[in-house]
Design a protein around this motif. Sequence first.
Motif, PDB file in Angstrom:
ATOM      1  N   THR A  21      58.104  48.264  75.787  1.00  0.00           N
ATOM      2  CA  THR A  21      58.305  49.754  75.463  1.00  0.00           C
ATOM      3  C   THR A  21      56.979  50.363  74.610  1.00  0.00           C
ATOM      4  O   THR A  21      56.443  49.597  73.940  1.00  0.00           O
ATOM      5  N   PRO A  22      56.895  51.699  74.265  1.00  0.00           N
ATOM      6  CA  PRO A  22      55.713  52.073  73.517  1.00  0.00           C
ATOM      7  C   PRO A  22      55.897  51.782  71.918  1.00  0.00           C
ATOM      8  O   PRO A  22      57.011  51.521  71.473  1.00  0.00           O
ATOM      9  N   GLN A  23      54.839  51.996  71.328  1.00  0.00           N
ATOM     10  CA  GLN A  23      54.950  51.728  70.086  1.00  0.00           C
ATOM     11  C   GLN A  23      55.905  52.613  69.269  1.00  0.00           C
ATOM     12  O   GLN A  23      56.158  53.684  69.548  1.00  0.00           O
ATOM     13  N   GLY A  24      56.586  51.965  68.369  1.00  0.00           N
ATOM     14  CA  GLY A  24      57.647  52.774  67.543  1.00  0.00           C
ATOM     15  C   GLY A  24      59.129  52.378  67.583  1.00  0.00           C
ATOM     16  O   GLY A  24      59.838  52.444  66.814  1.00  0.00           O
ATOM     17  N   LEU A  25      59.333  52.045  68.950  1.00  0.00           N
ATOM     18  CA  LEU A  25      60.675  51.766  69.308  1.00  0.00           C
ATOM     19  C   LEU A  25      61.256  50.531  68.930  1.00  0.00           C
ATOM     20  O   LEU A  25      62.287  50.714  68.274  1.00  0.00           O
ATOM     21  N   CYS A  26      60.589  49.576  69.010  1.00  0.00           N
ATOM     22  CA  CYS A  26      61.078  48.243  68.689  1.00  0.00           C
ATOM     23  C   CYS A  26      61.318  48.277  67.093  1.00  0.00           C
ATOM     24  O   CYS A  26      62.374  47.858  66.771  1.00  0.00           O
ATOM     25  N   ALA A  27      60.408  48.671  66.452  1.00  0.00           N
ATOM     26  CA  ALA A  27      60.558  48.784  65.021  1.00  0.00           C
ATOM     27  C   ALA A  27      61.696  49.715  64.559  1.00  0.00           C
ATOM     28  O   ALA A  27      62.366  49.519  63.708  1.00  0.00           O
ATOM     29  N   SER A  28      61.841  50.876  65.502  1.00  0.00           N
ATOM     30  CA  SER A  28      63.215  51.692  65.032  1.00  0.00           C
ATOM     31  C   SER A  28      64.531  50.871  65.286  1.00  0.00           C
ATOM     32  O   SER A  28      65.418  51.528  64.786  1.00  0.00           O
ATOM     33  N   LEU A  29      64.548  49.977  66.164  1.00  0.00           N
ATOM     34  CA  LEU A  29      65.789  49.258  66.448  1.00  0.00           C
ATOM     35  C   LEU A  29      66.061  48.016  65.666  1.00  0.00           C
ATOM     36  O   LEU A  29      67.212  47.618  65.671  1.00  0.00           O
ATOM     37  N   VAL A  30      64.918  47.250  65.482  1.00  0.00           N
ATOM     38  CA  VAL A  30      65.246  45.820  64.848  1.00  0.00           C
ATOM     39  C   VAL A  30      65.973  45.876  63.352  1.00  0.00           C
ATOM     40  O   VAL A  30      65.483  46.949  62.608  1.00  0.00           O
ATOM     41  N   ASN A  31      66.809  45.022  63.416  1.00  0.00           N
ATOM     42  CA  ASN A  31      67.330  44.657  61.854  1.00  0.00           C
ATOM     43  C   ASN A  31      67.970  43.287  61.711  1.00  0.00           C
ATOM     44  O   ASN A  31      67.949  42.731  62.705  1.00  0.00           O
ATOM     45  N   GLU A  32      68.282  42.983  60.527  1.00  0.00           N
ATOM     46  CA  GLU A  32      68.750  41.587  60.423  1.00  0.00           C
ATOM     47  C   GLU A  32      70.088  41.220  61.278  1.00  0.00           C
ATOM     48  O   GLU A  32      70.021  40.113  61.510  1.00  0.00           O
ATOM     49  N   ASP A  33      70.972  42.024  61.337  1.00  0.00           N
ATOM     50  CA  ASP A  33      72.144  41.529  61.898  1.00  0.00           C
ATOM     51  C   ASP A  33      71.906  41.358  63.574  1.00  0.00           C
ATOM     52  O   ASP A  33      72.263  40.416  64.107  1.00  0.00           O
ATOM     53  N   LEU A  34      70.844  42.277  64.039  1.00  0.00           N
ATOM     54  CA  LEU A  34      70.451  41.931  65.366  1.00  0.00           C
ATOM     55  C   LEU A  34      69.658  40.739  65.555  1.00  0.00           C
ATOM     56  O   LEU A  34      69.920  39.803  66.493  1.00  0.00           O
ATOM     57  N   LEU A  35      68.851  40.232  64.781  1.00  0.00           N
ATOM     58  CA  LEU A  35      67.812  38.759  64.626  1.00  0.00           C
ATOM     59  C   LEU A  35      68.617  37.682  64.437  1.00  0.00           C
ATOM     60  O   LEU A  35      68.534  36.646  64.584  1.00  0.00           O
ATOM     61  N   LYS A  36      70.160  37.932  63.717  1.00  0.00           N
ATOM     62  CA  LYS A  36      70.911  36.915  63.544  1.00  0.00           C
ATOM     63  C   LYS A  36      71.543  36.419  65.056  1.00  0.00           C
ATOM     64  O   LYS A  36      72.081  35.267  65.126  1.00  0.00           O
ATOM     65  N   LYS A  37      71.930  37.266  65.831  1.00  0.00           N
ATOM     66  CA  LYS A  37      72.347  37.385  67.226  1.00  0.00           C
ATOM     67  C   LYS A  37      71.441  36.869  68.172  1.00  0.00           C
ATOM     68  O   LYS A  37      71.588  36.241  69.120  1.00  0.00           O
ATOM     69  N   VAL A  38      70.123  37.473  68.306  1.00  0.00           N
ATOM     70  CA  VAL A  38      69.169  37.115  69.454  1.00  0.00           C
ATOM     71  C   VAL A  38      67.763  37.199  69.081  1.00  0.00           C
ATOM     72  O   VAL A  38      67.347  37.462  67.999  1.00  0.00           O
ATOM     73  N   LYS A  39      66.829  36.434  69.872  1.00  0.00           N
ATOM     74  CA  LYS A  39      65.614  36.423  69.746  1.00  0.00           C
ATOM     75  C   LYS A  39      64.754  37.701  70.313  1.00  0.00           C
ATOM     76  O   LYS A  39      65.438  38.177  71.329  1.00  0.00           O
ATOM     77  N   ILE A  40      63.898  38.335  69.833  1.00  0.00           N
ATOM     78  CA  ILE A  40      63.248  39.492  70.314  1.00  0.00           C
ATOM     79  C   ILE A  40      61.579  39.173  70.648  1.00  0.00           C
ATOM     80  O   ILE A  40      60.898  38.415  69.633  1.00  0.00           O
ATOM     81  N   ILE A  41      61.190  39.569  71.587  1.00  0.00           N
ATOM     82  CA  ILE A  41      59.615  39.437  71.942  1.00  0.00           C
ATOM     83  C   ILE A  41      59.386  40.711  72.149  1.00  0.00           C
ATOM     84  O   ILE A  41      59.653  41.580  73.168  1.00  0.00           O
ATOM     85  N   ASP A  42      58.715  41.420  71.140  1.00  0.00           N
ATOM     86  CA  ASP A  42      58.136  42.661  71.362  1.00  0.00           C
ATOM     87  C   ASP A  42      56.803  42.849  71.988  1.00  0.00           C
ATOM     88  O   ASP A  42      55.837  42.259  71.464  1.00  0.00           O
ATOM     89  N   LEU A  43      56.422  43.694  73.108  1.00  0.00           N
ATOM     90  CA  LEU A  43      55.199  43.764  73.844  1.00  0.00           C
ATOM     91  C   LEU A  43      54.376  44.919  73.328  1.00  0.00           C
ATOM     92  O   LEU A  43      53.538  45.373  73.604  1.00  0.00           O
ATOM     93  N   SER A  44      54.997  45.842  72.152  1.00  0.00           N
ATOM     94  CA  SER A  44      54.323  46.903  71.665  1.00  0.00           C
ATOM     95  C   SER A  44      53.374  46.212  70.551  1.00  0.00           C
ATOM     96  O   SER A  44      53.541  45.121  70.302  1.00  0.00           O
ATOM     97  N   ALA A  45      52.833  47.208  69.734  1.00  0.00           N
ATOM     98  CA  ALA A  45      52.025  46.790  68.618  1.00  0.00           C
ATOM     99  C   ALA A  45      52.588  46.770  67.227  1.00  0.00           C
ATOM    100  O   ALA A  45      52.202  46.591  66.322  1.00  0.00           O
ATOM    101  N   ASP A  46      54.071  47.132  67.324  1.00  0.00           N
ATOM    102  CA  ASP A  46      54.791  47.288  66.038  1.00  0.00           C
ATOM    103  C   ASP A  46      54.763  46.159  64.943  1.00  0.00           C
ATOM    104  O   ASP A  46      54.838  46.453  63.839  1.00  0.00           O
ATOM    105  N   PHE A  47      54.587  44.998  65.691  1.00  0.00           N
ATOM    106  CA  PHE A  47      54.560  43.929  64.657  1.00  0.00           C
ATOM    107  C   PHE A  47      53.306  42.880  64.916  1.00  0.00           C
ATOM    108  O   PHE A  47      53.225  41.706  64.379  1.00  0.00           O
ATOM    109  N   ARG A  48      52.259  43.424  65.184  1.00  0.00           N
ATOM    110  CA  ARG A  48      51.045  42.640  65.322  1.00  0.00           C
ATOM    111  C   ARG A  48      50.079  42.662  64.313  1.00  0.00           C
ATOM    112  O   ARG A  48      49.716  41.538  64.019  1.00  0.00           O
ATOM    113  N   LEU A  49      50.175  43.567  63.271  1.00  0.00           N
ATOM    114  CA  LEU A  49      49.400  43.559  62.456  1.00  0.00           C
ATOM    115  C   LEU A  49      50.232  43.612  61.177  1.00  0.00           C
ATOM    116  O   LEU A  49      51.247  44.157  60.861  1.00  0.00           O
ATOM    117  N   LYS A  50      49.563  42.828  60.109  1.00  0.00           N
ATOM    118  CA  LYS A  50      50.401  42.403  58.999  1.00  0.00           C
ATOM    119  C   LYS A  50      50.220  43.613  57.863  1.00  0.00           C
ATOM    120  O   LYS A  50      50.905  43.394  56.879  1.00  0.00           O
TER     121      LYS A  50
END
Length: 350
Positions: free
Chosen positions: A76-105
């Motif tokens: 998806t475009p930049q911004g969408l994954c970051a708007s959706l991810v949360n701790e409860d979600l990551l406890k259930k499923v692994k996420i591989i994000d093809l946008s740039a939302d988490f590439r830069l520290k």
Amino acid sequence: MIKAGIIGSTGYAGAEIARILLGHPEAEVVWYGSRSYVDEEFSSIFGNFLNIVDAKCLDDNIEEMASKVDVIFTATPQGLCASLVNEDLLKKVKIIDLSADFRLKDVSIYEKWYKIEHKAPSFIEEAVYGLCEVNRDKIKGARLVANPGCYTTCSILTAYPLVKEGLIDPDTLIIDALSGVSGAGRGAKVANLYCEVNESCKPYGVATHRHTPEIEEQLGYAAGKELTLNFTPHLVPMNRGILATEYATLTKKNGVLPTAQEIRAAYEKYYGKELFIRILGDGVYPETRWVQGSNFVDIGFKIDERTGRIIMMGTIDNLVKGAAGQAVQNMNIMFGIDETSGLKLVPKSL
């Protein structure tokens, strides 16, 4: 079987993930997510899936998706994954994000170059940069992987061993890269129309392309210091492919330039056991057609003794190793299965 969901399955990268997973022995797509084509047959959008995929596109309800899958790809475009991810979600499923939302520290660098507010900065530190051949050990235990971009994958891997070994001065690095039009995505844009692109070649994002800080950050880790480099992308009239030509000053030791044998030894040290990275022979240079449709990276080099510089050349398929293939490779590593599963794709020469 690993159950996968794709948000953005009707984009070029999302459809390529679907294509690869259909041939994967240990994974299956159970959710074809698409905001634009809800309830439409996936094969009606991409006719190559006719009589192969009989599923309809679903919405991108990530919470419901997380209850039915093991891994979610967000193409998806930049911004969408970051708007959706949360701790409860990551406890259930692994996420591989093809946008740039988490590439830069550095969130401030992300917001500066992408000109949007980051919606989930608390997960930036946890996210693993999914450059498989470099960060494999970190990827193994990750819940959230930032899949690298196409330009960055090619640019970083082409120079990485020489930066890591101190054989070049990374502050002199200049990267010229060519991309096929699919790299711009499937959205309708005047600049990407056939008549605008055919029989032409043009630079764009000159000194401003947002993959620049990503390349600088990752090669900076290899160099052990912050880097500043020149990166200029070009659009060329082909469907897919990236070719990066990179120039840097060689580092002399006792007043002597490294030899071609020393350069090749550095590449072999880091990539000699990597299936998907092919170090080409002397005088053989990469061509996009020899990696098309595959997860391979082809790398060649030439020392210019007259200038004391080296020319490094790398090529990938932007939709496979530059997006979907690398995403599946990351999935394989995350789930502890054969890293090459579903990815032994022979390049298409025509």
